[in-house]
Enzyme design. Sequence first.
Site, mmCIF file in Angstrom:
data_model
loop_
_atom_site.group_PDB
_atom_site.id
_atom_site.type_symbol
_atom_site.label_atom_id
_atom_site.label_comp_id
_atom_site.label_asym_id
_atom_site.label_seq_id
_atom_site.Cartn_x
_atom_site.Cartn_y
_atom_site.Cartn_z
ATOM 1 C CG ASP A 67 17.943 -16.832 143.316
ATOM 2 O OD1 ASP A 67 18.058 -15.830 144.038
ATOM 3 O OD2 ASP A 67 17.747 -17.971 143.773
ATOM 4 C CG ASN A 136 13.426 -28.599 146.564
ATOM 5 O OD1 ASN A 136 14.307 -27.804 146.876
ATOM 6 N ND2 ASN A 136 12.679 -28.447 145.492
ATOM 7 C CG HIS A 138 15.829 -24.891 146.040
ATOM 8 N ND1 HIS A 138 14.464 -24.888 146.102
ATOM 9 C CD2 HIS A 138 16.215 -23.786 146.736
ATOM 10 C CE1 HIS A 138 14.044 -23.851 146.793
ATOM 11 N NE2 HIS A 138 15.087 -23.161 147.198
ATOM 12 C CD GLU A 143 13.354 -25.794 142.514
ATOM 13 O OE1 GLU A 143 13.525 -26.600 143.448
ATOM 14 O OE2 GLU A 143 12.776 -24.709 142.672
HETATM 15 C C1 F6R Z 1 17.387 -17.222 147.544
HETATM 16 C C2 F6R Z 1 17.630 -18.557 147.028
HETATM 17 C C3 F6R Z 1 16.992 -19.772 147.596
HETATM 18 C C4 F6R Z 1 16.886 -19.732 149.117
HETATM 19 C C5 F6R Z 1 16.233 -21.014 149.640
HETATM 20 C C6 F6R Z 1 16.034 -20.971 151.142
HETATM 21 O O1 F6R Z 1 18.125 -16.248 146.816
HETATM 22 O O2 F6R Z 1 18.353 -18.682 146.079
HETATM 23 O O3 F6R Z 1 17.711 -20.903 147.198
HETATM 24 O O4 F6R Z 1 18.163 -19.584 149.671
HETATM 25 O O5 F6R Z 1 14.998 -21.198 149.035
HETATM 26 O O6 F6R Z 1 15.081 -19.981 151.425
HETATM 27 P P1 F6R Z 1 14.794 -19.507 152.921
HETATM 28 O O7 F6R Z 1 16.026 -18.854 153.406
HETATM 29 O O8 F6R Z 1 13.657 -18.513 152.780
HETATM 30 O O9 F6R Z 1 14.417 -20.718 153.689
#
Ligand code: F6R
Length: 243
Positions: A67, A136, A138, A143
């Site tokens: 992303d 959450n 995701h 989401e």
């Molecule tokens: C990042 C992504 C997000 C993260 C998720 C966890 O490229 O796609 O889904 O993997 O938000 O983030 P962290 O690792 O910062 O807790």
Amino acid sequence: MNIIKANDYNDMSRKAANIISAQVIVKPDCVLGLATGSSPLGLYSHLIKRYQKGDLDFSQVKSVNLDEYMGLTHENAQSYYYFMMENLFGQINILQENTNIPNGMAEDVEKACREYEQTIQSLGGIDLQLLGLGNNGHIGFNEPGTPFEQVTHCVSLTESTIQANSRFFDRLEDVPTKACTMGIKSIMMAKKIVVIVNGKGKADIVRKAFFGPVTTDVPASILQMHPDVTLVADAEALSLCDI
Ligand code: F6R
């Protein structure tokens, strides 16, 4: 689903780095699906050390990132492009032209998303997709409520994700509200998936995602249906799971 229990963040990072290293060694021209965020930082530094020691060669590896925020230039320190250059690509011998990240500055966002999905297909699909887990549930920026059958698309981020991301920005107003993300279907088409999770704060969502019902309310729960998922989590993240 394989579950690998790690002692702590560093142990999780090392164990996940072992899996990615094995992938690169057995298939030097593999396609790696990569993630940003806090979770993979330790893992990337293990990969960099192994490259520096001469144990890993990324010269034929291709990558696709999950992303990118919309509206941030490559030079913006909060863009995922910048993150990947700083924390991995700039420190290993992967060829720039073999790396792919959604274009956050695209004028026609829908077209950019369609083209990104085509890029993944033209590479022959993803051999190994690395994922972090959002608070959450995701994955990527998919989401809660995102249909499972979506491919790469543009999303409006939820309030909870904007809040979680705000730790990286000076002001809440600077946090982007839109992103381009691989869809859940794009992720599910990867041959192998590795999810890394650490910390007490994610214990509840780990339990829901990997042991609860499969529901779009918890996007990561769909991973229970994938034939080759490995969860590498530390003891704190697994503390509410009965394993
Ligand atoms: C990042 C992504 C997000 C993260 C998720 C966890 O490229 O796609 O889904 O993997 O938000 O983030 P962290 O690792 O910062 O807790």
